[in-house]
Design a protein around this motif. Sequence first.
Motif, PDB file in Angstrom:
ATOM      1  N   ARG A  64      72.434  43.700  39.605  1.00  0.00           N
ATOM      2  CA  ARG A  64      70.862  44.714  39.180  1.00  0.00           C
ATOM      3  C   ARG A  64      69.710  43.663  40.809  1.00  0.00           C
ATOM      4  NH1 ARG A  64      73.973  40.772  38.051  1.00  0.00           N
ATOM      5  NH2 ARG A  64      74.168  41.801  35.568  1.00  0.00           N
ATOM      6  N   VAL A  65      68.755  44.648  40.467  1.00  0.00           N
ATOM      7  CA  VAL A  65      67.538  44.296  40.718  1.00  0.00           C
ATOM      8  C   VAL A  65      66.522  44.007  40.358  1.00  0.00           C
ATOM      9  CG1 VAL A  65      65.546  45.063  42.438  1.00  0.00           C
ATOM     10  CG2 VAL A  65      67.588  46.622  42.903  1.00  0.00           C
ATOM     11  N   THR A  80      62.815  37.175  33.970  1.00  0.00           N
ATOM     12  CA  THR A  80      63.777  38.416  32.889  1.00  0.00           C
ATOM     13  C   THR A  80      63.919  37.892  31.275  1.00  0.00           C
ATOM     14  OG1 THR A  80      66.186  39.866  32.988  1.00  0.00           O
ATOM     15  CG2 THR A  80      66.370  37.352  33.784  1.00  0.00           C
ATOM     16  N   LYS A  86      72.643  40.163  33.190  1.00  0.00           N
ATOM     17  CA  LYS A  86      73.110  38.221  33.759  1.00  0.00           C
ATOM     18  C   LYS A  86      72.280  37.110  33.244  1.00  0.00           C
ATOM     19  CE  LYS A  86      68.611  40.350  34.789  1.00  0.00           C
ATOM     20  NZ  LYS A  86      68.378  41.004  33.802  1.00  0.00           N
ATOM     21  N   SER A 144      69.152  44.534  27.753  1.00  0.00           N
ATOM     22  CA  SER A 144      70.940  45.177  28.227  1.00  0.00           C
ATOM     23  C   SER A 144      72.047  45.122  26.596  1.00  0.00           C
ATOM     24  CB  SER A 144      71.189  44.074  28.556  1.00  0.00           C
ATOM     25  OG  SER A 144      70.471  44.321  30.188  1.00  0.00           O
TER      26      SER A 144
HETATM   27  C1  LIG Z   1      62.400  47.375  41.584  1.00  0.00           C
HETATM   28  C2  LIG Z   1      63.403  46.933  40.318  1.00  0.00           C
HETATM   29  C3  LIG Z   1      62.752  45.924  40.130  1.00  0.00           C
HETATM   30  C4  LIG Z   1      63.945  45.389  38.567  1.00  0.00           C
HETATM   31  N1  LIG Z   1      63.096  44.283  38.510  1.00  0.00           N
HETATM   32  C5  LIG Z   1      63.365  43.595  37.296  1.00  0.00           C
HETATM   33  C6  LIG Z   1      62.525  41.986  36.737  1.00  0.00           C
HETATM   34  O1  LIG Z   1      62.197  41.445  37.828  1.00  0.00           O
HETATM   35  N2  LIG Z   1      63.337  41.474  35.779  1.00  0.00           N
HETATM   36  C7  LIG Z   1      64.049  41.625  35.553  1.00  0.00           C
HETATM   37  O2  LIG Z   1      64.517  41.737  34.273  1.00  0.00           O
HETATM   38  N3  LIG Z   1      65.025  43.499  35.156  1.00  0.00           N
HETATM   39  C8  LIG Z   1      64.538  43.650  36.778  1.00  0.00           C
HETATM   40  N4  LIG Z   1      64.673  45.554  36.750  1.00  0.00           N
HETATM   41  C9  LIG Z   1      65.826  45.675  36.427  1.00  0.00           C
HETATM   42  C10 LIG Z   1      67.512  45.394  36.038  1.00  0.00           C
HETATM   43  O3  LIG Z   1      68.254  45.941  37.359  1.00  0.00           O
HETATM   44  C11 LIG Z   1      68.426  45.820  35.374  1.00  0.00           C
HETATM   45  O4  LIG Z   1      68.549  47.235  34.587  1.00  0.00           O
HETATM   46  C12 LIG Z   1      67.688  44.556  34.331  1.00  0.00           C
HETATM   47  O5  LIG Z   1      67.249  43.910  34.310  1.00  0.00           O
HETATM   48  C13 LIG Z   1      69.392  44.829  33.332  1.00  0.00           C
HETATM   49  O6  LIG Z   1      69.773  43.774  33.944  1.00  0.00           O
HETATM   50  P1  LIG Z   1      71.056  43.537  33.324  1.00  0.00           P
HETATM   51  O7  LIG Z   1      72.057  43.851  32.022  1.00  0.00           O
HETATM   52  O8  LIG Z   1      72.296  43.076  34.593  1.00  0.00           O
HETATM   53  O9  LIG Z   1      70.554  41.732  32.787  1.00  0.00           O
HETATM   54  C14 LIG Z   1      64.465  46.349  38.147  1.00  0.00           C
HETATM   55  C15 LIG Z   1      64.462  46.667  38.971  1.00  0.00           C
HETATM   56  C16 LIG Z   1      64.909  47.776  39.736  1.00  0.00           C
HETATM   57  C17 LIG Z   1      64.910  48.565  40.052  1.00  0.00           C
END
Ligand SMILES: Cc1cc2nc3c(=O)[nH]c(=O)nc-3n(C[C@H](O)[C@H](O)[C@H](O)COP(=O)(O)O)c2cc1C
Length: 215
Positions: A64-65, A80, A86, A144
Amino acid sequence: MKNSKSINNLRREYKLNKLSEETVQKNPFNQFEKWFNEVMKVGLIEPNAMILATADDNAKPSVRVVLLKEFGKNGFTFFTNYTSRKGQNLSDNSHASILFFWAELERQVRVEGIIKKISRVESKKYFDSRPLESRLAAWTSEQSKMIPGRDYLDTKFQIFKRQFKGKQIPVPPDWGGFILVPEYFEFWQGRESRLHDRICYKKLKSKWKIFRLSP
Ligand SMILES: Cc1cc2nc3c(=O)[nH]c(=O)nc-3n(C[C@H](O)[C@H](O)[C@H](O)COP(=O)(O)O)c2cc1C
């Protein structure tokens, strides 16, 4: 599929720059800083966006980003929810990898290492600097988890907004920073004819060994 023919034909030559083991910085953090300063000058929308790869306790990977919020000699920090997918992966398996892809500079950086939580004091410092809505969102989102619908989220947000009105918002217990402490870096510079430069650093007994990989 309808578009597969045109996808086949998507192709670019990379010719902007080169990278060599003779001219890179001796320390990979300095090399990362150099490239990051360069990417900042280009004016990308999210230069600090990085792909984070984790794996669960069955070695099943997911990506993921997340946004890089700090980097220095200690590592790369992002924020996060600790109970997210994650977060769960990282508590089961602290090995992780991050990746930056800066297309405009024809560059990719891979970093691998061990991830650990940063201190509550450091997390609070960053949390307090976030806009009000982001702090409320951190309280609202049990990241999540499956939820019944959008309304559930919006209603919860409004409840926290009322609850914290005019008050100092504490850091949610499940929210905070992680730091990736690197053991390996790879700097990739696109070159002509797919003969790209890949310069790597591997930590061996607290010293960084520099070497080149075939593209
Ligand atoms: C540009 C962008 C920035 C993001 N920044 C964060 C971040 O800094 N922290 C975070 O928890 N999720 C961030 N996300 C969302 C994650 O990609 C992801 O959807 C979320 O953390 C849940 O992931 P998981 O289910 O694998 O824990 C971001 C997504 C995008 C597209």
